[in-house]
Write a protein that holds these residues in place. Structure first.
Motif, PDB file in Angstrom:
ATOM      1  N   VAL A 126     -11.723   3.182   1.908  1.00 21.49           N
ATOM      2  CA  VAL A 126     -10.701   4.421   1.763  1.00 21.49           C
ATOM      3  C   VAL A 126      -9.459   4.109   2.463  1.00 21.49           C
ATOM      4  O   VAL A 126      -9.247   3.652   3.535  1.00 21.49           O
ATOM      5  CB  VAL A 126     -11.220   5.826   2.705  1.00 21.49           C
ATOM      6  CG1 VAL A 126     -10.489   7.005   2.743  1.00 21.49           C
ATOM      7  CG2 VAL A 126     -12.849   6.072   2.432  1.00 21.49           C
ATOM      8  N   ALA A 127      -8.298   4.381   1.780  1.00 18.79           N
ATOM      9  CA  ALA A 127      -6.859   4.112   2.260  1.00 18.79           C
ATOM     10  C   ALA A 127      -6.213   5.443   2.025  1.00 18.79           C
ATOM     11  O   ALA A 127      -6.276   6.140   1.165  1.00 18.79           O
ATOM     12  CB  ALA A 127      -6.521   2.863   1.378  1.00 18.79           C
ATOM     13  N   ASN A 128      -5.138   5.310   2.920  1.00 23.77           N
ATOM     14  CA  ASN A 128      -4.152   6.585   2.850  1.00 23.77           C
ATOM     15  C   ASN A 128      -2.938   5.935   2.279  1.00 23.77           C
ATOM     16  O   ASN A 128      -2.331   5.165   2.765  1.00 23.77           O
ATOM     17  CB  ASN A 128      -3.740   6.971   4.369  1.00 23.77           C
ATOM     18  CG  ASN A 128      -2.736   8.032   4.494  1.00 23.77           C
ATOM     19  OD1 ASN A 128      -2.196   8.425   3.485  1.00 23.77           O
ATOM     20  ND2 ASN A 128      -2.401   8.681   5.762  1.00 23.77           N
ATOM     21  N   ASP A 129      -2.495   6.680   0.987  1.00 20.44           N
ATOM     22  CA  ASP A 129      -1.279   6.114   0.440  1.00 20.44           C
ATOM     23  C   ASP A 129      -0.313   6.181   1.139  1.00 20.44           C
ATOM     24  O   ASP A 129       0.636   5.496   0.890  1.00 20.44           O
ATOM     25  CB  ASP A 129      -1.119   7.151  -0.844  1.00 20.44           C
ATOM     26  CG  ASP A 129       0.083   6.726  -1.631  1.00 20.44           C
ATOM     27  OD1 ASP A 129       0.057   5.703  -2.080  1.00 20.44           O
ATOM     28  OD2 ASP A 129       0.960   7.378  -1.917  1.00 20.44           O
ATOM     29  N   GLU A 130       0.137   6.926   2.151  1.00 18.66           N
ATOM     30  CA  GLU A 130       1.231   7.103   3.083  1.00 18.66           C
ATOM     31  C   GLU A 130       1.309   5.914   3.933  1.00 18.66           C
ATOM     32  O   GLU A 130       2.648   5.418   4.181  1.00 18.66           O
ATOM     33  CB  GLU A 130       1.109   8.244   4.157  1.00 18.66           C
ATOM     34  CG  GLU A 130       1.159   9.640   3.374  1.00 18.66           C
ATOM     35  CD  GLU A 130       0.904  10.738   4.008  1.00 18.66           C
ATOM     36  OE1 GLU A 130       0.441  10.641   5.311  1.00 18.66           O
ATOM     37  OE2 GLU A 130       0.896  11.992   3.498  1.00 18.66           O
ATOM     38  N   LEU A 133       1.221   0.653   1.994  1.00 17.19           N
ATOM     39  CA  LEU A 133       2.236  -0.510   1.904  1.00 17.19           C
ATOM     40  C   LEU A 133       2.384  -1.097   3.139  1.00 17.19           C
ATOM     41  O   LEU A 133       2.546  -2.274   3.354  1.00 17.19           O
ATOM     42  CB  LEU A 133       3.325  -0.146   0.890  1.00 17.19           C
ATOM     43  CG  LEU A 133       3.013   0.257  -0.256  1.00 17.19           C
ATOM     44  CD1 LEU A 133       4.578   0.648  -0.839  1.00 17.19           C
ATOM     45  CD2 LEU A 133       2.649  -0.766  -1.229  1.00 17.19           C
ATOM     46  N   LEU A 134       2.546  -0.482   4.273  1.00 20.65           N
ATOM     47  CA  LEU A 134       2.653  -0.507   5.614  1.00 20.65           C
ATOM     48  C   LEU A 134       1.415  -1.587   6.071  1.00 20.65           C
ATOM     49  O   LEU A 134       1.829  -2.749   6.514  1.00 20.65           O
ATOM     50  CB  LEU A 134       2.857   0.655   6.537  1.00 20.65           C
ATOM     51  CG  LEU A 134       2.862   0.187   8.049  1.00 20.65           C
ATOM     52  CD1 LEU A 134       4.679  -0.320   8.082  1.00 20.65           C
ATOM     53  CD2 LEU A 134       3.063   1.728   8.732  1.00 20.65           C
ATOM     54  N   TYR A 135       0.182  -1.105   5.852  1.00 22.78           N
ATOM     55  CA  TYR A 135      -0.931  -2.050   6.196  1.00 22.78           C
ATOM     56  C   TYR A 135      -0.826  -3.333   5.465  1.00 22.78           C
ATOM     57  O   TYR A 135      -1.283  -4.368   5.965  1.00 22.78           O
ATOM     58  CB  TYR A 135      -2.335  -1.365   5.998  1.00 22.78           C
ATOM     59  CG  TYR A 135      -2.470  -0.211   7.163  1.00 22.78           C
ATOM     60  CD1 TYR A 135      -2.595  -0.738   8.490  1.00 22.78           C
ATOM     61  CD2 TYR A 135      -2.700   0.919   6.856  1.00 22.78           C
ATOM     62  CE1 TYR A 135      -2.873  -0.100   9.558  1.00 22.78           C
ATOM     63  CE2 TYR A 135      -3.143   1.861   7.883  1.00 22.78           C
ATOM     64  CZ  TYR A 135      -3.151   1.401   9.346  1.00 22.78           C
ATOM     65  OH  TYR A 135      -3.496   2.131  10.380  1.00 22.78           O
ATOM     66  N   MET A 136      -0.536  -3.399   4.138  1.00 24.72           N
ATOM     67  CA  MET A 136      -0.549  -4.390   3.046  1.00 24.72           C
ATOM     68  C   MET A 136       0.815  -5.422   3.681  1.00 24.72           C
ATOM     69  O   MET A 136       0.679  -6.621   3.601  1.00 24.72           O
ATOM     70  CB  MET A 136      -0.173  -3.957   1.589  1.00 24.72           C
ATOM     71  CG  MET A 136      -1.471  -3.362   1.116  1.00 24.72           C
ATOM     72  SD  MET A 136      -2.772  -4.681   1.020  1.00 24.72           S
ATOM     73  CE  MET A 136      -1.999  -6.099   0.026  1.00 24.72           C
ATOM     74  N   LYS A 137       1.535  -4.937   4.365  1.00 20.76           N
ATOM     75  CA  LYS A 137       2.533  -5.876   4.755  1.00 20.76           C
ATOM     76  C   LYS A 137       2.318  -6.318   6.380  1.00 20.76           C
ATOM     77  O   LYS A 137       2.529  -7.369   6.612  1.00 20.76           O
ATOM     78  CB  LYS A 137       3.958  -5.137   5.027  1.00 20.76           C
ATOM     79  CG  LYS A 137       5.039  -5.755   5.544  1.00 20.76           C
ATOM     80  CD  LYS A 137       6.546  -4.868   5.643  1.00 20.76           C
ATOM     81  CE  LYS A 137       7.656  -5.579   6.132  1.00 20.76           C
ATOM     82  NZ  LYS A 137       8.545  -4.750   6.335  1.00 20.76           N
ATOM     83  N   GLU A 161       5.745  11.992  -6.257  1.00 26.59           N
ATOM     84  CA  GLU A 161       6.997  11.166  -5.941  1.00 26.59           C
ATOM     85  C   GLU A 161       6.728   9.897  -5.409  1.00 26.59           C
ATOM     86  O   GLU A 161       7.595   8.988  -5.843  1.00 26.59           O
ATOM     87  CB  GLU A 161       7.770  12.177  -4.758  1.00 26.59           C
ATOM     88  CG  GLU A 161       8.149  13.579  -5.431  1.00 26.59           C
ATOM     89  CD  GLU A 161       6.816  14.522  -5.436  1.00 26.59           C
ATOM     90  OE1 GLU A 161       7.030  15.635  -6.316  1.00 26.59           O
ATOM     91  OE2 GLU A 161       5.855  14.284  -4.848  1.00 26.59           O
ATOM     92  N   LYS A 162       5.637   9.686  -4.572  1.00 23.53           N
ATOM     93  CA  LYS A 162       5.841   8.565  -3.881  1.00 23.53           C
ATOM     94  C   LYS A 162       4.675   7.364  -4.136  1.00 23.53           C
ATOM     95  O   LYS A 162       4.993   6.405  -3.901  1.00 23.53           O
ATOM     96  CB  LYS A 162       5.550   8.903  -2.287  1.00 23.53           C
ATOM     97  CG  LYS A 162       6.919   9.397  -1.800  1.00 23.53           C
ATOM     98  CD  LYS A 162       6.506   9.637  -0.213  1.00 23.53           C
ATOM     99  CE  LYS A 162       7.783  10.403   0.441  1.00 23.53           C
ATOM    100  NZ  LYS A 162       7.518  10.822   1.706  1.00 23.53           N
ATOM    101  N   ILE A 168      -0.485  -0.463  -6.145  1.00 23.05           N
ATOM    102  CA  ILE A 168      -1.759  -0.470  -5.574  1.00 23.05           C
ATOM    103  C   ILE A 168      -2.755  -1.202  -6.361  1.00 23.05           C
ATOM    104  O   ILE A 168      -3.573  -2.077  -5.646  1.00 23.05           O
ATOM    105  CB  ILE A 168      -2.158   1.233  -5.684  1.00 23.05           C
ATOM    106  CG1 ILE A 168      -1.153   1.733  -4.402  1.00 23.05           C
ATOM    107  CG2 ILE A 168      -3.622   1.419  -4.889  1.00 23.05           C
ATOM    108  CD1 ILE A 168      -1.282   3.440  -4.349  1.00 23.05           C
ATOM    109  N   ARG A 169      -2.686  -0.902  -7.618  1.00 14.08           N
ATOM    110  CA  ARG A 169      -3.750  -1.532  -8.616  1.00 14.08           C
ATOM    111  C   ARG A 169      -3.448  -3.291  -8.516  1.00 14.08           C
ATOM    112  O   ARG A 169      -4.596  -3.910  -8.485  1.00 14.08           O
ATOM    113  CB  ARG A 169      -3.807  -1.176  -9.962  1.00 14.08           C
ATOM    114  CG  ARG A 169      -4.749  -1.586 -10.902  1.00 14.08           C
ATOM    115  CD  ARG A 169      -4.738  -0.893 -12.124  1.00 14.08           C
ATOM    116  NE  ARG A 169      -3.456  -0.809 -12.955  1.00 14.08           N
ATOM    117  CZ  ARG A 169      -3.240  -1.582 -13.889  1.00 14.08           C
ATOM    118  NH1 ARG A 169      -4.310  -2.232 -14.351  1.00 14.08           N
ATOM    119  NH2 ARG A 169      -2.133  -1.725 -14.639  1.00 14.08           N
ATOM    120  N   GLY A 170      -2.122  -3.394  -8.512  1.00 17.19           N
ATOM    121  CA  GLY A 170      -2.052  -4.815  -8.573  1.00 17.19           C
ATOM    122  C   GLY A 170      -2.520  -5.546  -7.132  1.00 17.19           C
ATOM    123  O   GLY A 170      -3.266  -6.581  -7.374  1.00 17.19           O
ATOM    124  N   SER A 171      -2.403  -4.980  -6.171  1.00 23.30           N
ATOM    125  CA  SER A 171      -2.956  -5.666  -4.803  1.00 23.30           C
ATOM    126  C   SER A 171      -4.472  -5.454  -4.658  1.00 23.30           C
ATOM    127  O   SER A 171      -4.853  -6.510  -4.187  1.00 23.30           O
ATOM    128  CB  SER A 171      -2.339  -4.775  -3.627  1.00 23.30           C
ATOM    129  OG  SER A 171      -0.889  -4.751  -3.640  1.00 23.30           O
TER     130      SER A 171
END
Length: 324
Positions: A126-130, A133-137, A161-162, A168-171
């Motif tokens: 489970v991941a929060n879209d908000e 990207l921060l966690y991926m970084k 909007e965001k 996401i799919r690529g990662s």
């Protein structure tokens, strides 16, 4: 003599970091009308902002036990909970900071403990879209380990909007092509939003830029019907390993799926009349027809380029491919 059919014991492992929405998902699972007669044992390996209230547990015919010590996440400890509660299924709220290597080990232990049942594991991330990207970084290795282990990844709190579904799919698909991705949003318009690609798959020649190689590779792997028989123009590196059929090379790019220590060459077969004037590991731009066919080198059906034009190319400014 006929053997008695074993009872199924479903074990759901819900992964994710704090505030990802694990507890909310589990509350939905235990209160679902489909499971009115199912007694659930929840094993919570961390305490988040949301708690399992007694009202929710009563409604879901569930009990909750906490395992806060990583060393206690083992078959012997869980065996005591099974004897105490005699559940029909287990839901594990896994600590996102623990190594996922504990999960397959526990699966083996539970199969021995529940020898009279057929243990069926399902892993969800489970991941929060908000914060995705921060966690991926900041924590790419841990995110990738979750993706690799998961059979389903649920991205919640999505917005029109965001949310960047392509990124996401690529990662995720770069490290686990078989995983199912589910998006959740409170906005109905989000579900009508089409995923936009940065190239035109309906063009006479689909032109793939260097920056879009990773996204194209993932989309090609998932949606072969969109590319089979099409002509593409793309730049990549050729490799000439021994043992390939005459006229074939491997065409592709080096990709970083997680971090600098996790670089791999991602390529596929490409056929031309002759490759003699091109060196091993040389970059070229090919205009080629893409077909999906069985090749012994794949051991199954896969993409094959049939080059119509080959032009020497410069090494891309960013040599590594990224998937987001």
């Amino acid at each position: 003599m006929f053997k008695r059919k074993k009872k199924e014991m479903m074990v759901y492992v819900v992964m994710g970091f704090l505030e990802a929405g694990k507890t909310s998902l589990i509350c939905d699972l235990i209160t679902d009308d489909m499971y009115d007669d199912v007694k659930t044992l929840i094993l919570a390996c961390e305490e988040g902002e949301e708690e399992y209230t007694q009202d929710i547990l009563n409604r879901g015919k569930a009990v909750c036990e906490y395992i806060e010590d990583e060393e206690a996440f083992c078959g012997e400890v869980i065996k005591k909970f099974l004897k105490k509660h005699r559940p029909d299924r287990i839901i594990i709220e896994y600590n996102g900071m623990w190594p996922v290597a504990h999960i397959p080990k526990l699966c083996d232990e539970l199969e021995e403990i529940c020898f009279d049942s057929e243990v069926i594991f399902q892993t969800l991330d489970v991941a929060n879209d908000e914060t995705f990207l921060l966690y991926m970084k900041n924590m790419p290795s841990m995110m990738v380990e979750h993706f690799k282990m998961a059979q389903m990844v649920i991205i919640n709190r999505c917005t029109v909007e965001k949310t960047n579904k392509t990124a996401i799919r690529g990662s995720i698909k770069a490290v686990n092509p078989a995983v199912q991705i589910v998006y959740e949003s409170e906005d109905d318009a989000f579900y009508e939003m089409k995923e936009e690609l940065p190239f035109d798959i309906n063009a006479e020649v689909i032109d793939i830029s260097n920056d879009d190689f990773g996204l194209w590779y993932i989309d090609m792997s998932e949606h072969q019907e969109n590319y089979d028989g099409k002509t593409l123009k793309v730049t990549g590196m050729i490799q000439k390993p021994s043992g390939l059929p005459q006229g074939f090379v491997v065409f592709g790019r080096f990709a970083m799926t997680c971090c600098a220590d996790d670089v791999q060459y991602m390529g596929f077969l490409c056929k031309a009349d002759s490759w003699e004037e091109y060196k091993n590991k040389q970059y070229v731009t090919v205009t080629a027809r893409l077909e999906y066919k069985y090749m012994d080198e794949y051991g199954e059906e896969g993409p094959v380029f049939y080059a119509e034009e080959i032009i020497p190319a410069e090494k891309p400014d960013e040599e590594l491919v990224y998937f987001n």
